[in-house]
Enzyme design. Sequence first.
Site, PDB file in Angstrom:
ATOM      1  N   ASP A 109      48.899   7.095  29.979  1.00  9.13           N
ATOM      2  CA  ASP A 109      47.988   8.197  29.678  1.00  9.13           C
ATOM      3  C   ASP A 109      48.541   9.102  28.579  1.00  9.13           C
ATOM      4  O   ASP A 109      49.754   9.159  28.338  1.00  9.13           O
ATOM      5  CB  ASP A 109      47.755   9.054  30.923  1.00  9.13           C
ATOM      6  CG  ASP A 109      46.862   8.364  31.943  1.00  9.13           C
ATOM      7  OD1 ASP A 109      46.545   7.170  31.730  1.00  9.13           O
ATOM      8  OD2 ASP A 109      46.511   9.009  32.938  1.00  9.13           O
ATOM      9  N   ASP A 110      47.605   9.812  27.936  1.00 11.86           N
ATOM     10  CA  ASP A 110      47.873  10.973  27.065  1.00 11.86           C
ATOM     11  C   ASP A 110      48.275  10.637  25.641  1.00 11.86           C
ATOM     12  O   ASP A 110      48.472  11.539  24.834  1.00 11.86           O
ATOM     13  CB  ASP A 110      48.942  11.906  27.657  1.00 11.86           C
ATOM     14  CG  ASP A 110      48.559  12.450  29.017  1.00 11.86           C
ATOM     15  OD1 ASP A 110      47.382  12.306  29.391  1.00 11.86           O
ATOM     16  OD2 ASP A 110      49.437  13.004  29.705  1.00 11.86           O
ATOM     17  N   HIS A 160      40.373   8.768  27.662  1.00  8.83           N
ATOM     18  CA  HIS A 160      41.001   9.742  28.555  1.00  8.83           C
ATOM     19  C   HIS A 160      40.570  11.148  28.142  1.00  8.83           C
ATOM     20  O   HIS A 160      41.342  12.094  28.237  1.00  8.83           O
ATOM     21  CB  HIS A 160      42.517   9.584  28.473  1.00  8.83           C
ATOM     22  CG  HIS A 160      43.276  10.298  29.564  1.00  8.83           C
ATOM     23  ND1 HIS A 160      42.940  10.210  30.906  1.00  8.83           N
ATOM     24  CD2 HIS A 160      44.390  11.095  29.510  1.00  8.83           C
ATOM     25  CE1 HIS A 160      43.789  10.922  31.620  1.00  8.83           C
ATOM     26  NE2 HIS A 160      44.679  11.477  30.804  1.00  8.83           N
ATOM     27  N   HIS A 164      41.639  16.419  26.629  1.00 10.34           N
ATOM     28  CA  HIS A 164      42.363  16.459  27.896  1.00 10.34           C
ATOM     29  C   HIS A 164      42.062  17.710  28.713  1.00 10.34           C
ATOM     30  O   HIS A 164      42.973  18.358  29.241  1.00 10.34           O
ATOM     31  CB  HIS A 164      43.870  16.353  27.653  1.00 10.34           C
ATOM     32  CG  HIS A 164      44.621  15.799  28.839  1.00 10.34           C
ATOM     33  ND1 HIS A 164      44.955  16.558  29.935  1.00 10.34           N
ATOM     34  CD2 HIS A 164      45.116  14.562  29.101  1.00 10.34           C
ATOM     35  CE1 HIS A 164      45.617  15.840  30.813  1.00 10.34           C
ATOM     36  NE2 HIS A 164      45.721  14.605  30.318  1.00 10.34           N
ATOM     37  N   HIS A 261      53.133   7.392  31.370  1.00  7.06           N
ATOM     38  CA  HIS A 261      52.719   8.220  30.234  1.00  7.06           C
ATOM     39  C   HIS A 261      53.470   7.803  28.980  1.00  7.06           C
ATOM     40  O   HIS A 261      54.671   7.505  29.033  1.00  7.06           O
ATOM     41  CB  HIS A 261      52.990   9.703  30.520  1.00  7.06           C
ATOM     42  CG  HIS A 261      52.184  10.244  31.672  1.00  7.06           C
ATOM     43  ND1 HIS A 261      52.581  10.094  32.984  1.00  7.06           N
ATOM     44  CD2 HIS A 261      51.003  10.916  31.703  1.00  7.06           C
ATOM     45  CE1 HIS A 261      51.685  10.655  33.786  1.00  7.06           C
ATOM     46  NE2 HIS A 261      50.717  11.168  33.036  1.00  7.06           N
TER      47      HIS A 261
END
Length: 730
Positions: A109-110, A160, A164, A261
Site C-alpha cells: 500500500d501507499d 488505493h 489517501h 507497505h
Amino acid sequence: MTVYRATPPPHDPAESTGRLPPLQRKRRIRRRRVFAGGLGLVVLLLLATVILVSVYTDAGFSPDGTTQSTTSSEDVPDSISNGGPIIDVDGGQVRTYGMPAKTIALTFDDGPDPLWTPKILDVLSRHHAPATFFVVGSQVARHPDVARRITDEGHEIAGHSFTHPDLAELPNWRREMENSQTQLAIAYATGRSSSLMRPPYSSFADAISDKDWQTVQDVGAQGYLTVLDTMDSEDWKRPGVDAIVRNGTPRGTGGQILLMHDAGGDRSQTVAALDRLIPEMQRRGYRFSTVSAALGDRVNPPATDEAVWRGRALVWTVHVADIVLDALWVLLIVAGGLIVVRTLILFLFAWRHSRHRRSPDWSWGLPVSTPVTIVVPAYNEEKTIAPAVRSLAGSKHPSVEVLVVDDGSTDGTAAAVRDLRIRNVRIVQVPNSGKANALNAGVALSRNPIVVMVDADTVVEPEAVHRLVQPFGDPMVGAVAGNVKVANRGSLIGKWQHIEYVIGFNLDRRLYDTFGCIPTIPGALGAFRREALTEAGGLSTDTLAEDTDLTMAIHRAGWRVVYEESARAYTEAPASMKQLWKQRYRWSYGTMQAMWKHRHAVVESGPSGRFGRRGLPFITLFSVLLPLLAPLIDLMAVYGLLFLDRRITVIGWLAMLVVQVLTAILAFRLDREPLRPLWTLPLQQIVYRQLMYLVLLVSALAAVTGRRLRWQTIHRTGDLSSAPSPARGV
C-alpha cells in the site's frame, strides 16, 4: 512679489492632460483598469488553483493500520464480517472471496515511492514472486515511471484512492472522484486499468464498521472489488525484520492476503523481511500470486484511449502544481534570506551612518551660505500652497528665493501665492505640461547655483533648507536628499504611511547613502547643484518618477548623492486608500521605468558603470525583488495555517514580525521619533502591506506589458496637523 507668464520647454505630448477629450480619456483609463484588474485576478486565480491542487494531491496521511474504526457495525451483514477479504457488491448481490490454499498475495500500500518501490521490485524479481500494489493516485502522477515498472514486470496495480483520505468520512461524490482520478493516473502511467480497490485505513473483514460498509457498497456501485487483508505485517510500526517475518508467516495452509507497505517512510525493514519471507514460504510449498490471478480474472486489462488522455491532463496538472509550489517555497526562502540580509545590513550600516553623521567631528567642509533658489511646482494646490510657501520663505538660510511654478492650475493656486505678498517669493505661470517640465522651467528661471526642489504640499522646518545645502561643502556632492515625514498622521492610514516613511524611506536612505547609491531624491525636499542638473540633462519626461530618473542620471554623471537627515520636511500623504493606490502605482511604475532607462549603466565604464554595477543591483534586490517576493511570507503563512503545522507557522510569522518591529524601533530611534505609532505595526503588516504588494504587482504587470501610465493626480485636503508649529508658520 513678481509674477511671470512663461512658455515651458518642449515636452512629451503624452504628459499633457489635454491630449484627448475628457470622455475618451475616461474610457481609456477604464479599459486599462479593467485590463490590469482582470490580468491580476487571473494571476491570483491561477495561483490559488495551483495551490489548491497541490494541497489536494499532497495531503499528509498515516500508514494503513494506524487508524482503526471504533464505530458500530450493526448494519454490516454477517456474510461480510465472517466472509473473505475480497468483497464484490454488484447490483445488490454480495459475494466474498478468499485466496486458494497455500497461496499468498503480497500486497503493498501507499506507493509508488521512488526509493523503496524499486528496491521491493528488485526483491520480488529475484525470487520470481508476483505481487499486487495498491497505489495512491497522486503518487502515481508524481512517479509514473515507477508505476510503469510495476506492470512491466508482471505485477498487478490497483487503486488505493488519490490522496489517501478516510473514504468513510467523505461524501459519495468525493469518494467517486478519489477512485476515478486514481484510475486516470494509472491509465496514463501504465496504459492499464484495474477493477480492484483497497480503501485507505482498512484492515480485516471483521473490522468493517457501518460507515466502512457504506463505502464498500459505493465502491462496488462504481464497479470495483474491495480488497482487504487477512494478515498484517505491521511493517508500518517498523518493529524489526524478525517481527515482520513472523507477522507475515501463515499459521496453517490457508490462503492469505498479506498487507505490507512500499511507501510512507523508511521501508528498509520491509525490503529485508521480504528477502527472507519469500524464499522461506516457497520452501514450505506456498506460491505467490496477484489478487486478480488468484481469482482467475485478467490482470490489469488495457485502459481506453480516453482514460489515457484524461490521465495525461491530470498528471500534468499535478506536475505543474508541484513545480509552482516548489518554486514558491524557493522564492519564500529567497525572500526570507533577503529580509534577514537587509535587516543585518540596516542594523550595521544605518546605525553606523547615523553615529558618524552625528559625531562632533563630522563636517561636510566649509559652511555653505550660497544663495538658494527654491523651486515649487504647483498644479491645483490651492489648499496647501500658502503654508508651503510661508515655511520656505521663512527659512533661516542667509539668502533664499522661492520660485513657484504654477503649471496651468485651474483653481486659485496662483491667487493664493499672490495674496501672501512675501518679498522673496516669485510666481511663474506656465501652460500645463507636467511636473518635470514645470521644474525645468523653474530651474531655467532660477538665479542661483544651488536649486532646492520642494513639493507644493510640503512644509519645512526653519533650519531645513540651510541644513539641506551644507553637504555642498563637499565639491563632489551634486544632490542631497532631505528627511521627509508625513504631516497628516491623525488617521490610521496616516500612521501607517508615517511608519513606512520612517522605516522604508528614511532608514533605507541611510543604507543607500552608505553604499553610494541613493536611488531617489524625494520631490518633497531635495537640493541640487545647477551644474549637476545641467550635466544630467535636467528633468526628463521619459518616466513618471522624474525624481528617481534625475537622481540616477546625476549618479551616472559622476556626482555624489547624499542624505541629510537633519533637514526635515513634512508632506501631506494620501488620505484615502484610493488616493494612496494612485500615488504608489505611479511611484512603483515610474521607478521601474527609470531602472529600465538606465540599465545600460551596468556595462558602461567610469562613474556610470560604478553606479550601474553597484547601485542598480542593490536597488533591484531590495526595492523591487524583495517587495515583489515579500507577499509570499503572508501567502505561505495562510497556506501553513490551513494545511501545515499551525504552531510552527505561527512561530515563523511572529519571528518575521519581530524582525519588522526591531527594524521599526531602530528606524524610529535614529529619526528621533516617538514609538507610539508602532502599536499599529501588526495591523499594518496584515492590511496596509497587502495593498502595497498589490500595487507593486500591478505596476510590474503594467511595465511588462508595456502599457503607458498617465500621471495620477492626488486630491489634497490641506491637513498638515502633524507638522511642528514652526514648519506650519504657527
